[in-house]
Design a protein around this motif. Structure first.
Motif, PDB file in Angstrom:
ATOM      1  N   VAL A   1      41.643  50.302  33.497  1.00 26.08           N
ATOM      2  CA  VAL A   1      41.574  48.844  33.376  1.00 26.08           C
ATOM      3  C   VAL A   1      40.314  48.426  34.131  1.00 26.08           C
ATOM      4  CG1 VAL A   1      42.691  46.640  33.817  1.00 26.08           C
ATOM      5  CG2 VAL A   1      44.090  48.656  33.316  1.00 26.08           C
ATOM      6  N   GLU A   2      39.286  48.039  33.386  1.00 20.80           N
ATOM      7  CA  GLU A   2      37.996  47.717  33.992  1.00 20.80           C
ATOM      8  C   GLU A   2      37.737  46.215  33.941  1.00 20.80           C
ATOM      9  OE1 GLU A   2      34.866  49.908  32.170  1.00 20.80           O
ATOM     10  OE2 GLU A   2      35.792  51.854  32.540  1.00 20.80           O
ATOM     11  N   LEU A   3      37.391  45.653  35.074  1.00 21.66           N
ATOM     12  CA  LEU A   3      36.962  44.267  35.178  1.00 21.66           C
ATOM     13  C   LEU A   3      35.516  44.261  35.643  1.00 21.66           C
ATOM     14  CD1 LEU A   3      37.522  41.200  35.200  1.00 21.66           C
ATOM     15  CD2 LEU A   3      38.261  41.462  37.583  1.00 21.66           C
ATOM     16  N   LEU A   4      34.627  43.651  34.857  1.00 19.14           N
ATOM     17  CA  LEU A   4      33.202  43.626  35.177  1.00 19.14           C
ATOM     18  C   LEU A   4      32.661  45.044  35.402  1.00 19.14           C
ATOM     19  CD1 LEU A   4      33.307  40.549  37.563  1.00 19.14           C
ATOM     20  CD2 LEU A   4      32.166  40.614  35.336  1.00 19.14           C
ATOM     21  N   GLY A   5      33.173  45.990  34.597  1.00 18.92           N
ATOM     22  CA  GLY A   5      32.688  47.359  34.644  1.00 18.92           C
ATOM     23  C   GLY A   5      33.272  48.232  35.730  1.00 18.92           C
ATOM     24  N   GLN A   6      34.190  47.705  36.531  1.00 15.76           N
ATOM     25  CA  GLN A   6      34.782  48.465  37.632  1.00 15.76           C
ATOM     26  C   GLN A   6      36.257  48.717  37.346  1.00 15.76           C
ATOM     27  OE1 GLN A   6      33.667  49.661  41.008  1.00 15.76           O
ATOM     28  NE2 GLN A   6      35.603  50.669  40.529  1.00 15.76           N
ATOM     29  N   ASP A   7      36.650  49.988  37.360  1.00 14.58           N
ATOM     30  CA  ASP A   7      38.046  50.365  37.153  1.00 14.58           C
ATOM     31  C   ASP A   7      38.814  50.125  38.451  1.00 14.58           C
ATOM     32  OD1 ASP A   7      40.471  51.503  36.465  1.00 14.58           O
ATOM     33  OD2 ASP A   7      39.641  53.452  35.894  1.00 14.58           O
ATOM     34  N   TRP A   8      39.958  49.448  38.335  1.00 12.41           N
ATOM     35  CA  TRP A   8      40.784  49.212  39.530  1.00 12.41           C
ATOM     36  C   TRP A   8      41.178  50.524  40.211  1.00 12.41           C
ATOM     37  CZ3 TRP A   8      40.925  44.565  41.475  1.00 12.41           C
ATOM     38  CH2 TRP A   8      40.892  43.421  40.647  1.00 12.41           C
ATOM     39  N   ALA A   9      41.337  51.590  39.423  1.00 10.25           N
ATOM     40  CA  ALA A   9      41.808  52.860  39.984  1.00 10.25           C
ATOM     41  C   ALA A   9      40.822  53.454  40.975  1.00 10.25           C
ATOM     42  CB  ALA A   9      42.075  53.861  38.863  1.00 10.25           C
ATOM     43  N   GLY A  10      39.563  53.056  40.921  1.00 10.15           N
ATOM     44  CA  GLY A  10      38.563  53.598  41.836  1.00 10.15           C
ATOM     45  C   GLY A  10      38.447  52.847  43.145  1.00 10.15           C
ATOM     46  N   LEU A  11      39.318  51.870  43.376  1.00 11.07           N
ATOM     47  CA  LEU A  11      39.218  51.030  44.568  1.00 11.07           C
ATOM     48  C   LEU A  11      40.415  51.222  45.492  1.00 11.07           C
ATOM     49  CD1 LEU A  11      38.128  47.686  42.845  1.00 11.07           C
ATOM     50  CD2 LEU A  11      36.645  49.339  43.989  1.00 11.07           C
ATOM     51  N   SER A  12      40.176  51.039  46.779  1.00  8.72           N
ATOM     52  CA  SER A  12      41.267  51.046  47.750  1.00  8.72           C
ATOM     53  C   SER A  12      42.072  49.760  47.611  1.00  8.72           C
ATOM     54  CB  SER A  12      40.704  51.142  49.168  1.00  8.72           C
ATOM     55  OG  SER A  12      39.975  49.957  49.489  1.00  8.72           O
ATOM     56  N   GLY A  13      43.216  49.715  48.276  1.00  7.10           N
ATOM     57  CA  GLY A  13      44.052  48.520  48.229  1.00  7.10           C
ATOM     58  C   GLY A  13      43.334  47.287  48.748  1.00  7.10           C
ATOM     59  N   SER A  14      42.623  47.423  49.862  1.00  8.15           N
ATOM     60  CA  SER A  14      41.912  46.276  50.428  1.00  8.15           C
ATOM     61  C   SER A  14      40.753  45.847  49.543  1.00  8.15           C
ATOM     62  CB  SER A  14      41.417  46.601  51.839  1.00  8.15           C
ATOM     63  OG  SER A  14      40.541  47.722  51.823  1.00  8.15           O
ATOM     64  N   ALA A  15      40.075  46.823  48.916  1.00  9.40           N
ATOM     65  CA  ALA A  15      38.976  46.493  48.009  1.00  9.40           C
ATOM     66  C   ALA A  15      39.508  45.775  46.771  1.00  9.40           C
ATOM     67  CB  ALA A  15      38.224  47.752  47.609  1.00  9.40           C
ATOM     68  N   CYS A  16      40.678  46.180  46.292  1.00 11.51           N
ATOM     69  CA  CYS A  16      41.312  45.482  45.170  1.00 11.51           C
ATOM     70  C   CYS A  16      41.604  44.032  45.535  1.00 11.51           C
ATOM     71  CB  CYS A  16      42.608  46.185  44.767  1.00 11.51           C
ATOM     72  SG  CYS A  16      42.395  47.671  43.769  1.00 11.51           S
ATOM     73  N   ASP A  17      42.123  43.831  46.743  1.00 13.92           N
ATOM     74  CA  ASP A  17      42.441  42.467  47.189  1.00 13.92           C
ATOM     75  C   ASP A  17      41.182  41.599  47.206  1.00 13.92           C
ATOM     76  OD1 ASP A  17      45.081  43.183  47.492  1.00 13.92           O
ATOM     77  OD2 ASP A  17      44.936  43.502  49.657  1.00 13.92           O
ATOM     78  N   ARG A  18      40.086  42.142  47.739  1.00  8.98           N
ATOM     79  CA  ARG A  18      38.843  41.372  47.814  1.00  8.98           C
ATOM     80  C   ARG A  18      38.301  41.068  46.420  1.00  8.98           C
ATOM     81  NH1 ARG A  18      37.880  45.113  51.964  1.00  8.98           N
ATOM     82  NH2 ARG A  18      36.535  46.365  50.595  1.00  8.98           N
ATOM     83  N   ARG A  19      38.336  42.062  45.549  1.00  7.98           N
ATOM     84  CA  ARG A  19      37.801  41.878  44.197  1.00  7.98           C
ATOM     85  C   ARG A  19      38.650  40.873  43.414  1.00  7.98           C
ATOM     86  NH1 ARG A  19      33.996  44.124  41.280  1.00  7.98           N
ATOM     87  NH2 ARG A  19      34.203  44.383  39.032  1.00  7.98           N
ATOM     88  N   ARG A  20      39.949  40.944  43.596  1.00  2.92           N
ATOM     89  CA  ARG A  20      40.843  39.993  42.924  1.00  2.92           C
ATOM     90  C   ARG A  20      40.559  38.571  43.401  1.00  2.92           C
ATOM     91  NH1 ARG A  20      45.216  41.853  44.870  1.00  2.92           N
ATOM     92  NH2 ARG A  20      45.216  43.634  43.450  1.00  2.92           N
ATOM     93  N   ALA A  21      40.396  38.389  44.708  1.00  2.00           N
ATOM     94  CA  ALA A  21      40.125  37.057  45.254  1.00  2.00           C
ATOM     95  C   ALA A  21      38.789  36.514  44.761  1.00  2.00           C
ATOM     96  CB  ALA A  21      40.142  37.116  46.781  1.00  2.00           C
ATOM     97  N   ASP A  22      37.799  37.390  44.602  1.00  5.34           N
ATOM     98  CA  ASP A  22      36.468  36.968  44.176  1.00  5.34           C
ATOM     99  C   ASP A  22      36.402  36.579  42.701  1.00  5.34           C
ATOM    100  OD1 ASP A  22      35.223  37.277  46.638  1.00  5.34           O
ATOM    101  OD2 ASP A  22      34.407  39.262  46.195  1.00  5.34           O
ATOM    102  N   HIS A  23      37.132  37.296  41.858  1.00  4.86           N
ATOM    103  CA  HIS A  23      36.861  37.214  40.422  1.00  4.86           C
ATOM    104  C   HIS A  23      38.018  36.739  39.549  1.00  4.86           C
ATOM    105  CE1 HIS A  23      33.059  39.188  41.203  1.00  4.86           C
ATOM    106  NE2 HIS A  23      33.687  40.198  41.788  1.00  4.86           N
ATOM    107  N   ILE A  24      39.227  36.596  40.112  1.00  2.81           N
ATOM    108  CA  ILE A  24      40.383  36.261  39.280  1.00  2.81           C
ATOM    109  C   ILE A  24      41.121  35.048  39.835  1.00  2.81           C
ATOM    110  CG2 ILE A  24      42.554  37.083  38.287  1.00  2.81           C
ATOM    111  CD1 ILE A  24      41.581  39.910  38.509  1.00  2.81           C
ATOM    112  N   GLY A  25      41.406  34.101  38.951  1.00  2.00           N
ATOM    113  CA  GLY A  25      42.312  33.001  39.262  1.00  2.00           C
ATOM    114  C   GLY A  25      43.617  33.234  38.518  1.00  2.00           C
ATOM    115  N   ILE A  26      44.744  33.088  39.211  1.00  3.41           N
ATOM    116  CA  ILE A  26      46.042  33.403  38.612  1.00  3.41           C
ATOM    117  C   ILE A  26      46.969  32.192  38.687  1.00  3.41           C
ATOM    118  CG2 ILE A  26      48.030  34.944  38.626  1.00  3.41           C
ATOM    119  CD1 ILE A  26      46.316  37.032  40.042  1.00  3.41           C
ATOM    120  N   VAL A  27      47.551  31.835  37.541  1.00  8.69           N
ATOM    121  CA  VAL A  27      48.623  30.845  37.505  1.00  8.69           C
ATOM    122  C   VAL A  27      49.921  31.636  37.397  1.00  8.69           C
ATOM    123  CG1 VAL A  27      49.526  28.756  36.431  1.00  8.69           C
ATOM    124  CG2 VAL A  27      47.087  29.290  36.255  1.00  8.69           C
TER     125      VAL A  27
END
Length: 247
Positions: A74-100
């Motif tokens: 699952v790639e967002l902006l060319g980056q697969d979530w599987a290649g990131l640590s938990g904290s890096a996922c949190d930062r990337r989610r906060a930067d690039h995703i808005g969730i309702v």
């Protein structure tokens, strides 16, 4: 002049790409989701439909990196979530995703305005997009609240003193602040009457278009489908559902 005169510009990479995605529950061999491929371009709006229990919310969780797929990417902006640590996922989610969220997930002890501004406190990128300083960011948040019909003193009211429909609109404003590249919406109109549903859709689609955000919108309300660029029937896309029907 450099380059061939008949050269064709390379197609832009998709904002979101799912490839060979398989996901199941821990301890169960059967897949809940089995999706060969799904690409969404920047600025595209997609309506994901299907009956309750078909995996719509699970798909959103995988797209957001909240859950990890059993296989595939699952790639967002060319980056697969599987290649990131938990904290890096949190930062990337906060930067690039808005969730309702379906359950809103507002902080009950904060005001409406502070709930909307929460992504700007979690992400410097979202904060910079919302405004150069705190006053400008507050104006941006209030403008979003005005557009969802939460004006005046409602902005300073505690979130736990709002109606269900009002909480839903606060959740939408929070997802949109700071112009994230991807907005995920999980049944966001379920508590709204027809008039407010239509106004909400005008806001959501208009704000995403203005920011160039990709929107993935999950709902069972088929009346909304014509407003989207693309309609995705999840039971058809999901090979796990097809295999279960054939069994």
């Amino acid at each position: 002049m450099s380059g061939r005169p008949d050269a064709v510009p390379a197609a832009a990479a998709p904002l979101l790409r799912l490839s060979g995605l398989r996901h199941g529950w821990p301890g169960e061999a059967r897949d809940v989701l089995d999706i060969d491929t799904l690409d969404l371009a920047a600025g595209q709006t997609a309506f994901v439909r299907g009956p309750s229990g078909c995996g719509k919310s699970t798909l959103l969780a995988l797209i957001a990196g909240v859950q990890r797929a059993r296989a595939g990417s699952v790639e967002l902006l060319g980056q697969d979530w599987a290649g990131l640590s938990g904290s890096a996922c949190d930062r990337r989610r906060a930067d690039h995703i808005g969730i309702v969220f379906q359950q809103f997930n507002l902080l009950p002890y904060l005001s409406v305005l502070d709930n909307v501004l929460l992504p700007c406190r979690l992400s410097a990128l979202r904060a910079s997009r919302a405004g150069a300083d705190a006053a400008t960011r507050e104006r941006s948040a209030r403008e979003l609240l005005d557009r969802v019909g939460l004006r005046g003193e409602l902005a300073t009211r505690r979130a736990d003193r709002l109606s269900v429909g009002q909480q839903q609109r606060v959740a939408a404003a929070r997802a949109l602040v700071g112009a994230p590249e991807l907005v995920l919406a999980d049944e966001p109109t379920s508590a709204l009457d027809e008039t407010r549903r239509d106004a909400f859709m005008d806001l959501l689609l208009g704000a995403c278009a203005e920011a160039g955000s990709t929107l993935v919108f999950v709902s069972h309300d088929a009346r909304l489908a014509p407003r989207f660029d693309r309609v995705i029937d999840l039971p058809t896309l999901n090979r796990a559902a097809t295999a279960e029907e054939a069994a």
